[in-house]
Scaffold this motif. Structure first.
Motif, PDB file in Angstrom:
ATOM      1  N   SER A   1      -6.601  10.853  -4.941  1.00 10.77           N
ATOM      2  CA  SER A   1      -5.089  11.301  -5.051  1.00 10.77           C
ATOM      3  C   SER A   1      -4.112  11.219  -3.957  1.00 10.77           C
ATOM      4  O   SER A   1      -4.809  11.628  -2.966  1.00 10.77           O
ATOM      5  CB  SER A   1      -4.996  12.527  -5.900  1.00 10.77           C
ATOM      6  OG  SER A   1      -5.687  12.384  -7.267  1.00 10.77           O
ATOM      7  N   CYS A   2      -2.820  10.843  -4.214  1.00 13.44           N
ATOM      8  CA  CYS A   2      -2.148  11.276  -3.045  1.00 13.44           C
ATOM      9  C   CYS A   2      -0.982  12.242  -3.582  1.00 13.44           C
ATOM     10  O   CYS A   2      -0.239  12.171  -4.405  1.00 13.44           O
ATOM     11  CB  CYS A   2      -1.228   9.802  -2.848  1.00 13.44           C
ATOM     12  SG  CYS A   2      -0.075  10.129  -1.545  1.00 13.44           S
ATOM     13  N   HIS A   3      -1.002  13.395  -3.038  1.00 15.46           N
ATOM     14  CA  HIS A   3      -0.217  14.608  -3.188  1.00 15.46           C
ATOM     15  C   HIS A   3       0.869  14.720  -2.026  1.00 15.46           C
ATOM     16  O   HIS A   3       1.890  15.511  -2.348  1.00 15.46           O
ATOM     17  CB  HIS A   3      -0.819  15.970  -3.296  1.00 15.46           C
ATOM     18  CG  HIS A   3      -2.055  15.836  -4.492  1.00 15.46           C
ATOM     19  ND1 HIS A   3      -3.421  16.433  -4.333  1.00 15.46           N
ATOM     20  CD2 HIS A   3      -1.928  15.390  -5.580  1.00 15.46           C
ATOM     21  CE1 HIS A   3      -3.840  16.251  -5.477  1.00 15.46           C
ATOM     22  NE2 HIS A   3      -2.885  15.657  -6.238  1.00 15.46           N
TER      23      HIS A   3
ATOM     24  N   TYR B   1       3.557   4.576  -2.486  1.00 14.64           N
ATOM     25  CA  TYR B   1       2.315   3.362  -2.756  1.00 14.64           C
ATOM     26  C   TYR B   1       1.818   2.927  -1.478  1.00 14.64           C
ATOM     27  O   TYR B   1       0.827   2.605  -1.519  1.00 14.64           O
ATOM     28  CB  TYR B   1       3.028   2.423  -3.628  1.00 14.64           C
ATOM     29  CG  TYR B   1       3.588   2.789  -4.959  1.00 14.64           C
ATOM     30  CD1 TYR B   1       2.393   3.169  -6.066  1.00 14.64           C
ATOM     31  CD2 TYR B   1       4.798   2.862  -5.448  1.00 14.64           C
ATOM     32  CE1 TYR B   1       2.789   3.666  -7.205  1.00 14.64           C
ATOM     33  CE2 TYR B   1       5.212   3.338  -6.895  1.00 14.64           C
ATOM     34  CZ  TYR B   1       3.908   3.630  -7.314  1.00 14.64           C
ATOM     35  OH  TYR B   1       4.357   4.218  -8.842  1.00 14.64           O
ATOM     36  N   VAL B   2       2.660   2.597  -0.393  1.00 11.57           N
ATOM     37  CA  VAL B   2       2.317   2.182   0.881  1.00 11.57           C
ATOM     38  C   VAL B   2       1.216   3.138   1.338  1.00 11.57           C
ATOM     39  O   VAL B   2       0.010   2.751   1.893  1.00 11.57           O
ATOM     40  CB  VAL B   2       3.187   2.084   1.756  1.00 11.57           C
ATOM     41  CG1 VAL B   2       2.596   1.889   3.274  1.00 11.57           C
ATOM     42  CG2 VAL B   2       4.146   0.941   1.485  1.00 11.57           C
ATOM     43  N   GLU B   3       1.327   4.600   1.162  1.00 16.44           N
ATOM     44  CA  GLU B   3       0.194   5.378   1.541  1.00 16.44           C
ATOM     45  C   GLU B   3      -0.930   5.157   0.558  1.00 16.44           C
ATOM     46  O   GLU B   3      -2.113   5.133   1.697  1.00 16.44           O
ATOM     47  CB  GLU B   3       0.781   7.005   1.527  1.00 16.44           C
ATOM     48  CG  GLU B   3      -0.247   8.069   2.035  1.00 16.44           C
ATOM     49  CD  GLU B   3      -0.022   8.088   3.679  1.00 16.44           C
ATOM     50  OE1 GLU B   3      -0.757   8.728   4.393  1.00 16.44           O
ATOM     51  OE2 GLU B   3       0.955   7.150   4.158  1.00 16.44           O
TER      52      GLU B   3
ATOM     53  N   LYS C   1      -2.929   2.080   2.007  1.00 16.64           N
ATOM     54  CA  LYS C   1      -3.390   2.033   3.451  1.00 16.64           C
ATOM     55  C   LYS C   1      -4.771   3.153   3.237  1.00 16.64           C
ATOM     56  O   LYS C   1      -5.556   2.597   4.046  1.00 16.64           O
ATOM     57  CB  LYS C   1      -2.357   2.939   4.342  1.00 16.64           C
ATOM     58  CG  LYS C   1      -1.120   2.035   4.647  1.00 16.64           C
ATOM     59  CD  LYS C   1      -0.243   2.847   5.889  1.00 16.64           C
ATOM     60  CE  LYS C   1       0.800   2.208   6.349  1.00 16.64           C
ATOM     61  NZ  LYS C   1       1.840   2.805   7.088  1.00 16.64           N
ATOM     62  N   VAL C   2      -4.864   4.140   2.389  1.00 17.11           N
ATOM     63  CA  VAL C   2      -5.780   4.749   2.411  1.00 17.11           C
ATOM     64  C   VAL C   2      -6.946   4.120   1.734  1.00 17.11           C
ATOM     65  O   VAL C   2      -8.194   4.128   2.112  1.00 17.11           O
ATOM     66  CB  VAL C   2      -5.569   6.152   1.466  1.00 17.11           C
ATOM     67  CG1 VAL C   2      -6.821   6.885   1.070  1.00 17.11           C
ATOM     68  CG2 VAL C   2      -4.743   7.135   2.200  1.00 17.11           C
ATOM     69  N   ILE C   3      -6.884   3.303   0.689  1.00 18.69           N
ATOM     70  CA  ILE C   3      -8.157   2.557  -0.125  1.00 18.69           C
ATOM     71  C   ILE C   3      -8.382   1.353   0.511  1.00 18.69           C
ATOM     72  O   ILE C   3      -9.461   0.762   0.598  1.00 18.69           O
ATOM     73  CB  ILE C   3      -7.692   2.211  -1.553  1.00 18.69           C
ATOM     74  CG1 ILE C   3      -6.589   1.324  -1.630  1.00 18.69           C
ATOM     75  CG2 ILE C   3      -7.128   3.536  -2.228  1.00 18.69           C
ATOM     76  CD1 ILE C   3      -6.349   0.966  -2.870  1.00 18.69           C
ATOM     77  N   ARG C   4      -7.460   0.909   1.656  1.00 16.68           N
ATOM     78  CA  ARG C   4      -7.974  -0.126   2.481  1.00 16.68           C
ATOM     79  C   ARG C   4      -9.056   0.286   3.422  1.00 16.68           C
ATOM     80  O   ARG C   4      -9.804  -0.635   3.858  1.00 16.68           O
ATOM     81  CB  ARG C   4      -6.947  -0.962   3.344  1.00 16.68           C
ATOM     82  CG  ARG C   4      -6.080  -1.728   2.361  1.00 16.68           C
ATOM     83  CD  ARG C   4      -4.868  -2.378   3.060  1.00 16.68           C
ATOM     84  NE  ARG C   4      -4.241  -3.487   2.355  1.00 16.68           N
ATOM     85  CZ  ARG C   4      -3.074  -3.832   2.692  1.00 16.68           C
ATOM     86  NH1 ARG C   4      -2.139  -3.263   3.623  1.00 16.68           N
ATOM     87  NH2 ARG C   4      -2.400  -4.559   2.079  1.00 16.68           N
TER      88      ARG C   4
ATOM     89  N   VAL D   1       8.374  -2.172  -7.590  1.00 17.21           N
ATOM     90  CA  VAL D   1       7.296  -1.783  -7.064  1.00 17.21           C
ATOM     91  C   VAL D   1       5.977  -2.578  -7.208  1.00 17.21           C
ATOM     92  O   VAL D   1       4.859  -2.121  -6.949  1.00 17.21           O
ATOM     93  CB  VAL D   1       6.906  -0.149  -6.930  1.00 17.21           C
ATOM     94  CG1 VAL D   1       7.852   0.324  -6.000  1.00 17.21           C
ATOM     95  CG2 VAL D   1       6.992   0.383  -8.568  1.00 17.21           C
ATOM     96  N   GLU D   2       6.329  -3.451  -8.158  1.00 22.45           N
ATOM     97  CA  GLU D   2       5.044  -4.252  -8.805  1.00 22.45           C
ATOM     98  C   GLU D   2       4.156  -4.809  -7.845  1.00 22.45           C
ATOM     99  O   GLU D   2       3.072  -4.614  -8.016  1.00 22.45           O
ATOM    100  CB  GLU D   2       5.692  -5.332  -9.873  1.00 22.45           C
ATOM    101  CG  GLU D   2       4.440  -5.911 -10.407  1.00 22.45           C
ATOM    102  CD  GLU D   2       4.972  -6.985 -11.630  1.00 22.45           C
ATOM    103  OE1 GLU D   2       4.244  -7.646 -12.370  1.00 22.45           O
ATOM    104  OE2 GLU D   2       6.266  -7.081 -11.793  1.00 22.45           O
ATOM    105  N   GLY D   3       4.842  -5.481  -6.864  1.00 17.51           N
ATOM    106  CA  GLY D   3       4.160  -5.931  -5.763  1.00 17.51           C
ATOM    107  C   GLY D   3       3.082  -5.095  -5.217  1.00 17.51           C
ATOM    108  O   GLY D   3       1.993  -5.316  -4.631  1.00 17.51           O
ATOM    109  N   LEU D   4       3.486  -4.035  -4.790  1.00 19.00           N
ATOM    110  CA  LEU D   4       2.614  -2.985  -4.091  1.00 19.00           C
ATOM    111  C   LEU D   4       1.608  -2.302  -4.983  1.00 19.00           C
ATOM    112  O   LEU D   4       0.401  -2.236  -4.496  1.00 19.00           O
ATOM    113  CB  LEU D   4       3.593  -1.726  -3.674  1.00 19.00           C
ATOM    114  CG  LEU D   4       4.429  -1.797  -2.334  1.00 19.00           C
ATOM    115  CD1 LEU D   4       5.286  -0.715  -2.058  1.00 19.00           C
ATOM    116  CD2 LEU D   4       3.360  -1.969  -0.979  1.00 19.00           C
TER     117      LEU D   4
END
Length: 261
Positions: free
Chosen positions: A103-105, A131-133, A136-139, A167-170
């Motif tokens: 998760s991202c909190h 969404y960028v965060e 980055k994490v899951i990469r 935000v569909e692209g992200l």
């Protein structure tokens, strides 16, 4: 299979619900399996993080006592940020989890629910940064099972629903990474408790996930109290079936198990 795969107890800082009472309640309402997913959020309020040894010990006790009546799985909810990845990797390596919610909190150690993260940013900026965060994490980090409550930022958006198209692209990049890595996403039924206009994640995200070939999906109530446990699980299964999903999933030792809806 009626399973609740996002359950918090008194081992999470925002719940006082004892684990054994959760198990008893789950049995009484007919749940077949539950997965405990206590909070860990490195970088902020680390003193409130789950006490791993005590958690694992109590889980073992409840499993021994109730394991013939209901399936119990040991999970965790990692509230990850890019700069905390190494700490979570050490946690994962130390314990034998069945299931990990990524998760991202927070971003930059600033909480969403307090609006500290959103403060001083436009709606576009805080939605995109969220969404960028995650991307980055899951990469980098791969030891997770599903992404938890993707698009949860909308819970705390005073500006209203941010258009999916912006935000569909992200989100597409996130979902493509999830699918490529053999991971999944969850549907979090707390959207009903929060009075949101859509599921979490939204129907648009669920449709995109399926169109990209996504299959692994869990359902969790994000339970923190007795009234939350198992809430709307069956209803959400019906919605997923209507969207074309044929299975929901449980996990054992980090491996997904498909069940017909």
């Amino acid at each position: 299979m009626i399973a609740d795969y996002h359950v918090h107890t008194s081992f999470s800082d925002d719940s006082v619900y004892p684990m054994e009472e959760v198990v008893r309640k789950a049995i009484s309402i007919g749940l077949q399996e539950i997965c405990f997913t206590e909070h860990v959020d490195h970088g902020v309020k680390t003193e409130d993080n789950c006490d791993y040894p005590a958690y694992v010990k109590e889980f073992g006790r409840c499993s021994e006592k109730y394991g013939t009546e209901i399936g119990l799985k040991l999970g965790i909810e990692f509230g990850m940020q890019v700069h905390t990845i190494d700490q979570f990797q050490r946690d994962f390596d130390e314990y034998d989890f069945d299931f990990v919610i990524m998760s991202c909190h927070q971003v930059g150690d600033k909480e969403f629910w307090t609006k500290d993260f959103q403060k001083g940013k436009t709606q576009k900026e805080y939605n995109e940064k969220y969404y960028v965060e995650i991307l980055k994490v899951i990469r980098t980090y791969k030891d997770y099972s599903v992404l938890g409550h993707l698009d949860m930022i909308k819970r705390y958006d005073d500006e209203g629903d941010y258009p999916f198209e912006k935000v569909e692209g992200l989100i597409r990049e996130i979902l493509e990474t999830v699918i490529r890595d053999g991971k999944g996403i969850e549907v979090n039924t707390s959207s009903f408790r929060y009075g949101l206009n859509d599921l979490t994640p939204s129907v648009d995200i669920l449709k995109l996930y399926r169109s990209l070939g996504g299959e692994i999906i869990t359902i969790g109530s994000d339970s923190h109290a007795e009234s939350h446990l198992g809430y709307k699980i069956g209803e959400v299964q019906g919605i997923l079936k209507g969207l074309g999903f044929s299975h929901i999933h449980t996990f054992e030792r980090m491996k997904p198990i498909a069940h017909d809806i």
